[in-house]
Design a protein around this motif. Structure first.
Motif, mmCIF file in Angstrom:
data_model
loop_
_atom_site.group_PDB
_atom_site.id
_atom_site.type_symbol
_atom_site.label_atom_id
_atom_site.label_comp_id
_atom_site.label_asym_id
_atom_site.label_seq_id
_atom_site.Cartn_x
_atom_site.Cartn_y
_atom_site.Cartn_z
ATOM 1 N N GLU A 22 0.611 -1.296 -0.254
ATOM 2 C CA GLU A 22 -0.134 0.343 0.003
ATOM 3 C C GLU A 22 0.439 1.104 -0.470
ATOM 4 N N ARG A 23 1.968 1.130 1.600
ATOM 5 C CA ARG A 23 2.498 2.130 0.733
ATOM 6 C C ARG A 23 3.872 2.928 -0.599
ATOM 7 N N ILE A 24 3.947 1.992 -1.021
ATOM 8 C CA ILE A 24 5.082 1.849 -2.326
ATOM 9 C C ILE A 24 4.385 2.444 -3.297
ATOM 10 N N ALA A 25 2.871 1.982 -4.089
ATOM 11 C CA ALA A 25 1.613 1.659 -4.964
ATOM 12 C C ALA A 25 2.246 3.328 -5.507
ATOM 13 N N PRO A 26 2.346 2.905 -6.996
ATOM 14 C CA PRO A 26 1.959 1.957 -7.469
ATOM 15 C C PRO A 26 3.456 1.379 -8.023
ATOM 16 N N ALA A 27 4.179 1.386 -7.626
ATOM 17 C CA ALA A 27 5.609 0.479 -7.018
ATOM 18 C C ALA A 27 5.377 -0.501 -7.395
ATOM 19 N N ASP A 28 6.537 -1.520 -7.590
ATOM 20 C CA ASP A 28 6.404 -3.024 -7.161
ATOM 21 C C ASP A 28 7.179 -3.613 -5.993
ATOM 22 N N HIS A 29 7.164 -4.259 -4.891
ATOM 23 C CA HIS A 29 7.637 -4.530 -4.197
ATOM 24 C C HIS A 29 8.774 -6.138 -4.546
ATOM 25 N N MET A 30 10.132 -4.912 -4.347
ATOM 26 C CA MET A 30 10.849 -6.559 -4.430
ATOM 27 C C MET A 30 11.130 -6.907 -2.959
ATOM 28 N N LEU A 31 11.106 -7.978 -2.715
ATOM 29 C CA LEU A 31 11.183 -8.696 -1.664
ATOM 30 C C LEU A 31 12.578 -9.030 -1.121
ATOM 31 N N VAL A 32 13.650 -8.597 -0.544
ATOM 32 C CA VAL A 32 14.761 -8.338 -0.035
ATOM 33 C C VAL A 32 14.724 -9.798 0.701
ATOM 34 N N VAL A 33 15.502 -10.786 0.144
ATOM 35 C CA VAL A 33 15.679 -11.728 1.170
ATOM 36 C C VAL A 33 16.665 -12.616 1.552
ATOM 37 N N LYS A 34 18.135 -11.824 1.291
ATOM 38 C CA LYS A 34 19.184 -12.213 1.607
ATOM 39 C C LYS A 34 19.627 -12.502 3.180
ATOM 40 N N ASP A 35 20.807 -12.967 3.215
ATOM 41 C CA ASP A 35 20.906 -13.530 4.860
ATOM 42 C C ASP A 35 19.932 -14.417 5.258
ATOM 43 N N ASP A 36 19.154 -15.130 4.750
ATOM 44 C CA ASP A 36 18.576 -16.513 4.732
ATOM 45 C C ASP A 36 17.501 -15.733 5.576
ATOM 46 N N ALA A 37 16.751 -15.050 4.776
ATOM 47 C CA ALA A 37 15.687 -13.880 4.928
ATOM 48 C C ALA A 37 16.095 -13.347 5.914
ATOM 49 N N TYR A 38 17.376 -12.738 6.248
ATOM 50 C CA TYR A 38 17.022 -11.567 7.631
ATOM 51 C C TYR A 38 17.261 -12.294 8.996
ATOM 52 N N GLY A 39 17.579 -14.365 8.427
ATOM 53 C CA GLY A 39 18.008 -15.220 9.546
ATOM 54 C C GLY A 39 16.537 -15.060 10.350
ATOM 55 N N HIS A 40 15.349 -14.969 9.224
ATOM 56 C CA HIS A 40 13.910 -15.800 9.713
ATOM 57 C C HIS A 40 13.519 -17.069 8.977
ATOM 58 N N GLY A 41 14.526 -17.486 7.965
ATOM 59 C CA GLY A 41 14.059 -18.998 7.537
ATOM 60 C C GLY A 41 13.408 -18.528 6.410
#
Length: 352
Positions: free
Chosen positions: A21-40
């Motif tokens: 919602e915040r960045i629309a109309p841009a698309d979100h690229m979810l960054v998942v480096k480092d094991d999704a920031y340690g979350h798996g």
């Protein structure tokens, strides 16, 4: 080991919706480096994909290939840390979008030669260095680089899909100067005959606060996991929620203190002794010392082996960012320090 990281995937999904919602109309690229920031990595990308995320910033080829194997063809996966020509070739074979930040990588792509009509053609995002110096083609080298990329595109070696950069997010004035360089670089690319379909400049902070920086894609990692920026607005102000809670059990007591089964070898920085408070069955208690394998915590009436203590994150006293600021670092560094030997638990997630 008694410690575990509880990851709330529903909270993660709520953050993803807020980001969208915040960045629309841009698309979100979810960054998942480092094991999704340690979350798996795998539980995170599965849920993100189910929530409609289609762009993933995987950082390196190995992570990108893992995400590709998990999600199949219905995802765009962007990698930008390419260590060798072989690494680059592996990224192309896995159908990953590749970030190219120097002229040598263009020549490595050229060495792959034109691709057969039924083969994958490398999808390239050219990176201009706008001042952060986190790789990227320098401005004085940019005209030659885009001319060479256009030549290789005409030869069928690659397709230029994007132009991108990192900004420092240090001050509005510095970021404005970086954006001016970025816009000029796009014009130079167009003059060379390139017409990339994507431009991406902003990460979490600029993506939330500066609409003019959003372009087609916004690379957001930390905010999606509820990690606020050090020295900036807190999570409540941003509307995001921490999605992880580090918990551990009392492994022994000495009458005065509880010994909690998580320590510096598990990712709790040693300086946190004396500056970290935890939530216990007896209320808030101060961590006296961080040892390699345990926290020594002020005791409480009735403390016993097996009592659960919330060390940090959701439900605790401190977020990763709050603690990071006390030792002059950033919240994501605290998140990725949590040892992989600590079990990640995903309540309510489907069994795999």
């Amino acid at each position: 080991m008694s410690a575990r990281l509880i990851v709330d995937l529903d909270a993660f999904a709520a953050n993803l919706r807020l980001v969208r919602e915040r960045i629309a109309p841009a698309d979100h690229m979810l960054v998942v480096k480092d094991d999704a920031y340690g979350h798996g990595l795998l539980p995170i990308v599965r849920r993100a994909h189910a929530e409609g995320v289609r762009w993933f910033g995987a950082f390196d080829t190995a992570t990108g290939r893992t995400v590709r194997e998990e999600l199949g063809p219905d995802a765009r996966i962007f990698v930008w840390m390419l260590e060798s020509a072989a690494d680059l070739s592996a990224a192309v074979d896995a159908d990953l979008d590749v970030g190219v930040g120097n002229a040598l990588l263009l020549e490595d792509l050229a060495a792959l030669g034109p691709r057969p009509a039924d083969a994958l053609r490398p999808r390239v995002h050219l990176k201009i260095d706008t001042g952060l110096h986190r790789n990227g083609i320098r401005t004085e080298e940019w005209p030659d680089a885009v001319a060479r990329a256009a030549e290789l595109q005409r030869a069928g070696v690659l397709g230029v899909e994007g132009v991108w950069s990192h900004i420092a997010e240090a001050s509005d004035a510095e970021d404005d100067a970086a954006r001016a360089l970025f816009l000029q670089a796009r014009q130079t690319a167009a003059a060379a005959g390139l017409s990339p379909g994507f431009a991406h400049l902003a990460a979490s902070a600029a993506g939330f606060t500066r609409p003019e920086f959003r372009e087609d894609l916004v690379r957001i990692g930390a905010f999606a996991y509820g990690i606020a920026p050090a020295g900036g607005p807190d999570a409540d102000s941003l509307g995001i929620v921490p999605i992880a809670s580090l918990r551990a059990e009392v492994i022994t007591t000495d009458g005065t203190h509880a010994h909690v089964g998580v320590g510096s070898l598990d990712g709790i920085p040693s300086p946190f002794g004396g500056m970290l408070s935890v939530r216990t069955p007896g209320g808030v208690r101060r961590v006296v010392t961080v040892r390699a394998d345990r926290l020594i915590v002020e005791g409480w009436d009735g403390m016993t082996v097996g009592d659960e203590v919330i060390v940090l994150g959701a439900g605790g006293l401190h977020t990763a960012t709050e603690l990071a600021e006390r030792i002059a670092t950033i919240g994501e560094e605290i998140a990725v320090r949590i040892s992989p030997r600590i079990e990640r638990v995903y309540p309510g997630a489907p069994a795999r």
